[in-house]
Design a protein around this motif. Structure first.
Motif, PDB file in Angstrom:
ATOM      1  N   LEU A   1       0.693  -1.264   0.131  1.00 35.77           N
ATOM      2  CA  LEU A   1      -0.209  -0.168   0.044  1.00 35.77           C
ATOM      3  C   LEU A   1       0.700   0.858   0.254  1.00 35.77           C
ATOM      4  O   LEU A   1       0.618   2.535  -0.586  1.00 35.77           O
ATOM      5  N   THR A   2       1.723   1.399   0.108  1.00 35.88           N
ATOM      6  CA  THR A   2       3.037   2.166   0.337  1.00 35.88           C
ATOM      7  C   THR A   2       3.382   2.089  -0.628  1.00 35.88           C
ATOM      8  O   THR A   2       3.773   4.224  -1.510  1.00 35.88           O
TER       9      THR A   2
ATOM     10  N   ALA B   1       2.623  -0.422  -9.840  1.00 43.00           N
ATOM     11  CA  ALA B   1       3.948  -1.625  -8.730  1.00 43.00           C
ATOM     12  C   ALA B   1       3.030  -2.347  -7.863  1.00 43.00           C
ATOM     13  O   ALA B   1       3.304  -3.140  -7.624  1.00 43.00           O
ATOM     14  N   ARG B   2       1.816  -1.433  -7.797  1.00 46.59           N
ATOM     15  CA  ARG B   2       1.451  -1.844  -6.581  1.00 46.59           C
ATOM     16  C   ARG B   2       0.764  -3.913  -7.534  1.00 46.59           C
ATOM     17  O   ARG B   2       0.358  -4.553  -6.145  1.00 46.59           O
TER      18      ARG B   2
ATOM     19  N   SER C   1      10.311  -7.797 -10.225  1.00 46.68           N
ATOM     20  CA  SER C   1      11.019  -7.241  -8.676  1.00 46.68           C
ATOM     21  C   SER C   1      11.598  -6.725  -9.192  1.00 46.68           C
ATOM     22  O   SER C   1      11.621  -5.144  -8.201  1.00 46.68           O
ATOM     23  N   ARG C   2      12.440  -6.230 -10.230  1.00 45.59           N
ATOM     24  CA  ARG C   2      12.929  -4.959 -10.389  1.00 45.59           C
ATOM     25  C   ARG C   2      12.054  -3.621 -10.915  1.00 45.59           C
ATOM     26  O   ARG C   2      12.714  -2.991 -10.341  1.00 45.59           O
ATOM     27  N   PHE C   3      11.226  -4.503 -11.296  1.00 46.84           N
ATOM     28  CA  PHE C   3       9.890  -3.162 -11.531  1.00 46.84           C
ATOM     29  C   PHE C   3      10.232  -2.884 -10.629  1.00 46.84           C
ATOM     30  O   PHE C   3       9.337  -0.810  -9.888  1.00 46.84           O
ATOM     31  N   VAL C   4       9.247  -2.834  -9.579  1.00 41.44           N
ATOM     32  CA  VAL C   4       9.221  -2.651  -7.483  1.00 41.44           C
ATOM     33  C   VAL C   4       9.750  -1.875  -7.140  1.00 41.44           C
ATOM     34  O   VAL C   4       9.788  -1.233  -6.946  1.00 41.44           O
TER      35      VAL C   4
ATOM     36  N   ARG D   1       9.785   1.265  -5.004  1.00 43.00           N
ATOM     37  CA  ARG D   1      10.570   1.555  -4.051  1.00 43.00           C
ATOM     38  C   ARG D   1      12.087   2.519  -3.257  1.00 43.00           C
ATOM     39  O   ARG D   1      12.057   3.028  -2.900  1.00 43.00           O
ATOM     40  N   ARG D   2      12.485   2.129  -4.094  1.00 46.06           N
ATOM     41  CA  ARG D   2      13.958   3.410  -4.211  1.00 46.06           C
ATOM     42  C   ARG D   2      13.751   4.751  -4.104  1.00 46.06           C
ATOM     43  O   ARG D   2      14.328   5.470  -4.214  1.00 46.06           O
TER      44      ARG D   2
END
Length: 217
Positions: A127-128, A134-135, A206-209, A213-214
């Motif tokens: 949720l962040t 991405a969610r 995984s790379r996309f998320v 996050r970064r």
């Protein structure tokens, strides 16, 4: 979601009933009890920013509010009865009664506590993420983390999930989730079936998320 306990009829004295729409407890209030659902459904909601998000809809034989026992902290979400809900309510005192004479129940409760703690923290991470795409991708990463018997020599992953399931975990509407998944399908990153969803390259997600996050740091 973890299920519980074969027979709790011996604890009927702890039974409580809530009517549809009735608040069982509210976010931020002190909590000293947790609940085992016997009948009906319970919605867990949380205010994130200015928006109220549905975290989960719990079914009979599931539990909620257990973090009050573990952490002695305020409620992290609001629990609302969706139907006429029958629960068993255990505070700290009768929680001891529950586990002291029932080691099998205690073991199942501990496993449930651990899984619920992980699920809650993982769902909060989803949720962040502000970007809906991405969610959705992170929901599949979360589901992949829970898979044990899979071939990790390939990047292809199959999930026995529906668009409704993914929308629920991503805390968004089904129509919005379907639009995003359809977009992933058009990009050949995903395949959508009636009974499953296939992610063609889980490492791509995984790379996309991770990149999103970064941006939050």
């Amino acid at each position: 979601m973890a299920t519980l306990i074969p027979d709790l009829s011996m604890f009927s004295r702890f039974a409580r009933t809530f009517q549809p729409g009735e608040m069982i407890f509210s976010e931020f209030e002190p909590g000293d009890a947790f609940y085992l659902i016997q009948e009906g459904r319970v919605e867990l909601v949380k205010v994130i920013g200015d928006v109220e998000k549905t975290l989960d809809i719990l079914q009979p034989n599931e539990m909620f509010g257990e973090m009050a026992i573990l952490e002695n902290s305020p409620r992290s979400a609001t629990a609302i009865a969706l139907d006429t809900v029958l629960v068993l309510e255990f505070n700290r005192k009768n929680f001891d009664i529950l586990i002291s004479g029932n080691p099998q129940i205690a073991l199942k409760l501990l496993k449930t506590f651990a899984k619920r703690l992980y699920d809650s923290k993982r769902k909060f991470m989803i949720l962040t993420l502000e970007e809906p795409e991405a969610r959705i991708a992170d929901v599949f990463l979360m589901l992949e983390e829970g898979q044990t018997d899979i071939d990790r020599t390939t990047d292809r992953r199959e999930f026995q999930a529906t668009v409704d399931d993914i929308a629920h975990w991503a805390a968004m509407g089904v129509a919005e989730a379907r639009e995003i998944i359809t977009h992933f399908v058009a990009q050949r990153r995903m395949e959508l079936f009636n009974d499953k969803i296939v992610v063609k390259n889980i490492n791509d997600f995984s790379r996309f998320v991770s990149s999103r996050r970064r941006q939050l740091v």
